[in-house]
Design a protein around this motif. Structure first.
Motif, mmCIF file in Angstrom:
data_model
loop_
_atom_site.group_PDB
_atom_site.id
_atom_site.type_symbol
_atom_site.label_atom_id
_atom_site.label_comp_id
_atom_site.label_asym_id
_atom_site.label_seq_id
_atom_site.Cartn_x
_atom_site.Cartn_y
_atom_site.Cartn_z
ATOM 1 N N ALA A 151 -98.766 50.848 -23.474
ATOM 2 C CA ALA A 151 -98.617 51.497 -24.736
ATOM 3 C C ALA A 151 -99.686 52.566 -25.061
ATOM 4 O O ALA A 151 -99.453 53.663 -25.400
ATOM 5 C CB ALA A 151 -98.558 50.632 -26.207
ATOM 6 N N HIS A 152 -100.898 52.218 -24.993
ATOM 7 C CA HIS A 152 -102.184 53.071 -25.342
ATOM 8 C C HIS A 152 -101.990 54.313 -24.331
ATOM 9 O O HIS A 152 -102.319 55.340 -24.730
ATOM 10 C CB HIS A 152 -103.346 52.295 -25.061
ATOM 11 N N ARG A 153 -102.134 54.048 -22.961
ATOM 12 C CA ARG A 153 -102.152 55.298 -22.139
ATOM 13 C C ARG A 153 -100.743 56.225 -22.322
ATOM 14 O O ARG A 153 -100.999 57.098 -22.161
ATOM 15 C CB ARG A 153 -102.141 54.637 -20.625
ATOM 16 N N ALA A 177 -100.138 56.716 -25.009
ATOM 17 C CA ALA A 177 -100.190 57.529 -26.449
ATOM 18 C C ALA A 177 -101.017 58.749 -26.015
ATOM 19 O O ALA A 177 -101.037 59.804 -26.922
ATOM 20 C CB ALA A 177 -100.607 56.560 -27.465
ATOM 21 N N ASP A 178 -101.821 58.541 -24.951
ATOM 22 C CA ASP A 178 -102.615 59.562 -24.703
ATOM 23 C C ASP A 178 -101.891 60.788 -23.797
ATOM 24 O O ASP A 178 -101.443 60.552 -22.607
ATOM 25 C CB ASP A 178 -103.827 59.063 -23.779
ATOM 26 N N GLN A 234 -100.102 59.858 -19.948
ATOM 27 C CA GLN A 234 -98.921 59.587 -19.841
ATOM 28 C C GLN A 234 -98.226 59.553 -18.395
ATOM 29 O O GLN A 234 -97.496 58.425 -17.999
ATOM 30 C CB GLN A 234 -97.751 60.430 -20.762
ATOM 31 N N THR A 258 -100.181 46.309 -24.059
ATOM 32 C CA THR A 258 -101.249 47.223 -25.069
ATOM 33 C C THR A 258 -101.851 48.242 -24.332
ATOM 34 O O THR A 258 -101.616 49.368 -24.791
ATOM 35 C CB THR A 258 -102.121 46.440 -25.960
ATOM 36 N N GLY A 259 -102.281 48.053 -22.915
ATOM 37 C CA GLY A 259 -102.558 48.842 -22.045
ATOM 38 C C GLY A 259 -101.543 50.249 -21.824
ATOM 39 O O GLY A 259 -101.778 51.199 -21.703
ATOM 40 N N ALA A 265 -97.839 43.872 -27.482
ATOM 41 C CA ALA A 265 -97.703 45.070 -28.193
ATOM 42 C C ALA A 265 -96.467 45.470 -28.819
ATOM 43 O O ALA A 265 -95.381 45.100 -28.547
ATOM 44 C CB ALA A 265 -97.855 46.249 -26.897
ATOM 45 N N THR A 297 -100.959 46.280 -15.453
ATOM 46 C CA THR A 297 -101.008 46.660 -16.848
ATOM 47 C C THR A 297 -100.724 45.692 -17.673
ATOM 48 O O THR A 297 -99.956 44.760 -17.390
ATOM 49 C CB THR A 297 -100.454 48.218 -17.169
#
Length: 166
Positions: free
Chosen positions: A68-70, A72-73, A77, A65-66, A98, A62
């Protein structure tokens, strides 16, 4: 030069940091490569991961940023956290790219702690070092996160010369 170092024959990579990392054998202590962007840190690590994959090790990759983005979903999580913890090897690429929320920092700390407890290595690559990296995290988590990464990973400065091989 190691045969895994030359990849597909397009590049010749010369780096003390890479030689040290390439000599890494699977163990609880991972490693990190720190150096300028575009010098081949990720490419070098993928050569090592390829070797470990052929030995039967599971790998979770990972980016900062990946990750952090996952997280956030809400639907992704727990899957991301579990994947980071369960894999034999976790590779965190561009961890310094990130801006983490407090929640993401907390989850990163949890992943680092769980992997240490399970004796599973972390491999990471960053451009930032020292104060730059420290400033990316909140004040109360910066030192604990970086201290654990230093404790659980052997960190090498990566500077390479990439030359096209005819």
């Amino acid at each position: 030069m190691s045969s895994s170092l030359s990849g597909h024959g397009y590049f010749s990579i010369k780096s003390n940091g890479f030689r040290k990392a390439n000599s890494w054998s699977y163990s609880p202590k991972g490693f990190g490569l720190v150096g300028e962007s575009g010098k081949g840190k990720t490419r070098a690590i993928f050569q090592i991961l390829k070797r470990e994959h052929h030995k039967g090790k599971s790998i979770h990759y990972t980016t900062g940023t990946g990750f952090a983005h996952r997280l956030a979903d809400l639907s992704k999580q727990q899957i991301e956290i579990d994947d980071c913890i369960k894999a034999d090897i976790l590779f965190l690429d561009d961890l310094d790219k990130a801006k983490f929320t407090e929640r993401v920092e907390s989850d990163l700390m949890h992943v680092i702690e769980e992997r240490n407890k399970r004796l599973k290595p972390i491999i990471f690559a960053v451009n930032a070092s020292g104060k730059q990296l420290s400033d990316m995290f909140t004040e109360n988590r910066s030192e604990p996160i970086l201290r654990r990464l230093r404790e659980f990973c052997e960190v090498h400065v990566f500077s390479s010369e990439l030359k096209v091989v005819a």
